[in-house]
Design a protein around this motif. Structure first.
Motif, short mmCIF file in Angstrom:
data_model
loop_
_atom_site.label_atom_id
_atom_site.label_comp_id
_atom_site.label_asym_id
_atom_site.label_seq_id
_atom_site.Cartn_x
_atom_site.Cartn_y
_atom_site.Cartn_z
N THR A 8 -37.34 -107.08 -30.67
CA THR A 8 -35.89 -107.06 -30.80
C THR A 8 -35.42 -108.25 -31.62
N GLN A 11 -28.80 -110.12 -29.95
CA GLN A 11 -27.65 -109.21 -29.88
C GLN A 11 -26.38 -110.01 -30.15
N SER A 12 -26.32 -111.19 -29.57
CA SER A 12 -25.20 -112.11 -29.79
C SER A 12 -25.83 -113.48 -29.95
N SER A 15 -27.86 -113.71 -26.36
CA SER A 15 -28.44 -112.65 -25.54
C SER A 15 -29.21 -111.65 -26.37
N ILE A 16 -30.07 -110.92 -25.66
CA ILE A 16 -30.84 -109.83 -26.27
C ILE A 16 -30.63 -108.59 -25.41
N ILE A 17 -30.77 -107.44 -26.03
CA ILE A 17 -30.64 -106.17 -25.32
C ILE A 17 -32.02 -105.73 -24.87
N ARG A 57 -25.14 -101.44 -21.36
CA ARG A 57 -26.43 -101.87 -21.91
C ARG A 57 -26.92 -103.05 -21.11
N HIS A 59 -28.74 -106.60 -20.74
CA HIS A 59 -28.91 -107.82 -21.53
C HIS A 59 -29.68 -108.86 -20.73
N TYR A 77 -36.68 -111.02 -35.96
CA TYR A 77 -37.18 -110.14 -34.91
C TYR A 77 -38.32 -110.85 -34.21
#
Length: 160
Positions: A8, A11-12, A15-17, A57, A59, A77
């Motif tokens: 991944t 995401q922000s 954070s990660i999803i 979702r 996180h 990534y």
């Protein structure tokens, strides 16, 4: 211990999803908290985290300090490995604090009545202290304050 891995990016900024299938694997087994290992360019960090559902979702918080340790930028990534968090408090307790609690059954009993988040907050506070003797000293202060009925975090860490 079951390990789930995925690739991944951020995401922000913090954070990660987590893919639903992977998050649900842990949640269905009763693990809201997981141990996270993130690998990037042959470097890795490991930390405890909560699976948080935000806008349908899942996180995980990935703080700037850990991003910096790995040299991760927003467009990078990286590989994420999730493991079941089998720790008693949702984070590894420093041995100095554990020793102080074990030597003071009254303080341990009071500590165990705190909310899980409050316990982790105290543990994280002690983990930030690098010097062993300072960790012991702060653990003693906290346990004494718990026995005095103090629960406010700012007051709990102060010497009376």
């Amino acid at each position: 211990m079951k390990i789930k891995t995925f690739e991944t990016s951020l995401q922000s900024s913090h954070s990660i999803i987590v893919p639903d299938q992977i998050a649900n694997h842990y949640l269905n087994k009763g693990y809201k908290r997981v141990v996270v290992e993130i690998v990037f360019k042959e470097k890795s960090v490991q930390f405890h985290a909560a699976l948080q559902k935000i806008k349908e979702r899942y996180h995980i918080t990935f703080n700037k300090q850990n991003q910096k340790k790995l040299g991760i930028f927003p467009s990078d990534y990286f590989t994420v490995r999730l493991l079941e968090d089998t720790s008693k408090y949702g984070v590894e307790i420093p041995e100095e604090f554990e020793a102080v609690l074990q030597s003071d059954p009254e303080a341990l009993q009071i500590f165990d009545t705190l909310t899980a988040g409050k316990k982790r907050s105290i543990i994280y506070y002690i983990l930030k202290i690098r010097n062993t003797q300072n960790r012991i000293d702060k653990a003693l202060i906290i346990t004494e304050n718990l026995k005095l009925g103090i629960r406010d975090h700012k007051e709990l860490i102060k010497r009376l």
